[in-house]
Design a protein around this motif. Structure first.
Motif, PDB file in Angstrom:
ATOM      1  N   THR A 187       0.835  -0.876   0.247  1.00  6.38           N
ATOM      2  CA  THR A 187       0.166  -0.061   0.227  1.00  6.38           C
ATOM      3  C   THR A 187       0.656   0.581   0.110  1.00  6.38           C
ATOM      4  OG1 THR A 187      -1.834  -1.328   1.224  1.00  6.38           O
ATOM      5  CG2 THR A 187      -2.004   0.946   1.243  1.00  6.38           C
ATOM      6  N   SER A 210       3.789  -6.124  -3.528  1.00  2.00           N
ATOM      7  CA  SER A 210       3.126  -6.419  -2.114  1.00  2.00           C
ATOM      8  C   SER A 210       4.269  -8.024  -2.199  1.00  2.00           C
ATOM      9  CB  SER A 210       1.875  -6.124  -1.472  1.00  2.00           C
ATOM     10  OG  SER A 210       1.890  -7.437  -0.840  1.00  2.00           O
ATOM     11  N   LYS A 214       0.659 -13.555  -0.428  1.00  2.00           N
ATOM     12  CA  LYS A 214       0.423 -13.098  -1.705  1.00  2.00           C
ATOM     13  C   LYS A 214       1.994 -14.391  -2.279  1.00  2.00           C
ATOM     14  CE  LYS A 214      -1.357  -9.949  -1.613  1.00  2.00           C
ATOM     15  NZ  LYS A 214      -1.883  -8.467  -1.977  1.00  2.00           N
TER      16      LYS A 214
HETATM   17  C1  LIG Z   1      -2.416  -7.143  -1.455  1.00  2.00           C
HETATM   18  C2  LIG Z   1      -2.349  -5.696  -2.172  1.00  2.00           C
HETATM   19  C3  LIG Z   1      -1.946  -4.343  -2.482  1.00  2.00           C
HETATM   20  C4  LIG Z   1      -1.021  -3.951  -1.276  1.00  2.00           C
HETATM   21  O1  LIG Z   1      -0.307  -4.751  -0.445  1.00  2.00           O
HETATM   22  P1  LIG Z   1       0.272  -4.463   1.065  1.00  2.00           P
HETATM   23  O2  LIG Z   1       1.920  -5.060   1.446  1.00  2.00           O
HETATM   24  O3  LIG Z   1      -1.148  -5.562   2.050  1.00  2.00           O
HETATM   25  O4  LIG Z   1      -0.454  -3.233   1.767  1.00  2.00           O
HETATM   26  C5  LIG Z   1      -2.260  -3.639  -3.091  1.00  2.00           C
HETATM   27  N1  LIG Z   1      -2.921  -4.192  -4.241  1.00  2.00           N
HETATM   28  C6  LIG Z   1      -3.478  -5.192  -4.351  1.00  2.00           C
HETATM   29  C7  LIG Z   1      -4.361  -5.654  -5.436  1.00  2.00           C
HETATM   30  C8  LIG Z   1      -3.491  -6.314  -3.125  1.00  2.00           C
HETATM   31  O5  LIG Z   1      -4.227  -7.473  -3.443  1.00  2.00           O
END
Ligand SMILES: *Cc1c(COP(=O)(O)O)cnc(C)c1O
Length: 366
Positions: free
Chosen positions: A62, A181, A186
């Motif tokens: 984010t 991310s 993930k």
């Molecule tokens: C997980 C995710 C994020 C953000 O990642 P974080 O590391 O959790 O802040 C942004 N965009 C998408 C589409 C995501 O799936």
């Protein structure tokens, strides 16, 4: 059958435990906790893996979106186009810099629909953030063309798609900069929150690096005000170990997806569609059925976890409700959220588990 979790991070850890434990011990011995040598090493490893010139590690995905928007000087009075169906970070980062997210519906691939972008472009539009959603790259050639015609910046949100590509070209190189991310669940996940900004525009990424480290270039040389968004050394070390395995893990995900496709092809479920030339890395395997709630319940009784990604499209979540969006404004996203279901998907799923999941779904429809 024991419970089949939606994601099994324990199984992944067990499969590489020795390597991981050694890497973590090394970071602790060297007390290289913030940025430092292990985060730096991961930046180099990830750049080599992605075929990108520069990677800037940061605290989470984010932040990486928000910092890139800041580095592009996008802020109050500006608009940024984002898909209606995505994780909230894509829109939230836009609001965080003071700009306004403008939603565009997705298409049959669950990807931002290039045909609908231009009608949302106004004199205030500064950028587009396509998301490579569920593991499949967005239609970047078309989106690049639109961005060029309207002189807009492009940020790829790669959070769900490490290792995916279009006609052999890895994601991250189709835009001014890409955001990754490494949230634990993930496809490439740290042992906590972590993220990265990446690409080939070295000036932009130099600014991004400064912003992520209190606006400093070198110690105590604060060129601007920035913030604290750096990657921890422990995450860097864990990610470098995992990066060596990601290609194998991706291949397993694709193999599992092929298996789901094969066994589910004679059921009424709608299988994920893949665009020609796109490498889908199946962060999620998302099916559709109008009996979604019943199926989810049934799988739960059979000890199989399944999840909704996501229960609502962003225009319909509480924080955007005051805009008064209607289902017919985003018909594809709206309808999808009533029908989608994400099945268990991770490299470590066994053949027995896959068989069992498939059998239960077929039974449900019989
Ligand atoms: C997980 C995710 C994020 C953000 O990642 P974080 O590391 O959790 O802040 C942004 N965009 C998408 C589409 C995501 O799936």
């Amino acid at each position: 059958m024991n419970k089949i979790p939606f994601v099994d991070l324990k199984a992944q850890y067990q499969s590489i435990k020795t390597e991981i434990d050694e890497a973590i011990q090394e970071v602790i011995s060297n007390t290289a906790f913030i940025s430092g040598k292990y985060a730096k090493q991961f930046e180099q490893d990830f750049a080599a893996y992605s075929g990108l010139n520069e990677v800037v590690a940061c605290a989470n995905g984010t932040d990486s979106l928000e910092i890139l928007l800041k580095a592009m000087d996008i802020g109050p009075g500006d608009e940024v186009i984002v898909p209606a169906l995505t994780w909230i970070s894509t829109a939230e980062s836009v609001s965080s810099v003071g700009a306004k997210p403008v939603f565009v519906d997705v298409d049959e691939y669950y990807l931002i629909d290039p045909k609908l972008i231009e009608e949302k472009i106004s004199s205030k539009t500064k950028a587009i953030i396509p998301v490579h959603f569920y593991g499949q790259p967005a239609d970047m050639p078309k989106i690049q063309e639109i961005a060029k015609r309207h002189k807009l910046r492009l940020i790829e949100d790669c959070a769900q798609a490490h290792g995916s590509s279009i006609h052999g070209t890895q994601i991250g190189s189709f835009s001014d900069a890409a955001s990754f991310s490494f949230y634990p669940g993930k496809n490439l996940g740290a042992f906590g929150d972590a993220g990265a900004m990446a690409g080939n525009d070295l000036d932009l990424l130099r600014t991004a690096r400064m912003i992520a480290n209190h606006g400093q270039e070198g110690k105590h040389n604060h060129i601007m005000e920035g913030r604290n968004s750096r990657m921890d050394g422990l995450h860097g070390a864990v990610l470098s170990v995992k990066l060596k395995h990601i290609e194998n893990w991706t291949k397993s995900r694709i193999k599992h997806a092929d298996y789901y496709r094969e066994v589910l092809k004679n059921t009424p479920v709608v299988l994920p569609k893949v665009m020609n030339g796109h490498r889908h890395v199946y962060h999620l395997f998302v099916i559709q059925t109008d009996r979604r709630d019943e199926l989810k319940e049934y799988l739960g009784q059979k000890n199989i976890d399944s999840i909704l990604h996501y229960p609502k499209a962003l225009p319909f979540v509480t924080c955007y409700q005051n805009e008064g969006f209607k289902p017919e404004d985003f018909p594809v996203s709206y309808k999808a959220t009533k029908r989608i279901l994400s099945l268990p998907m991770y490299a470590e799923l066994t053949t027995d588990q896959m068989d069992y999941i498939a059998r239960c779904i077929c039974e449900f429809f019989e």
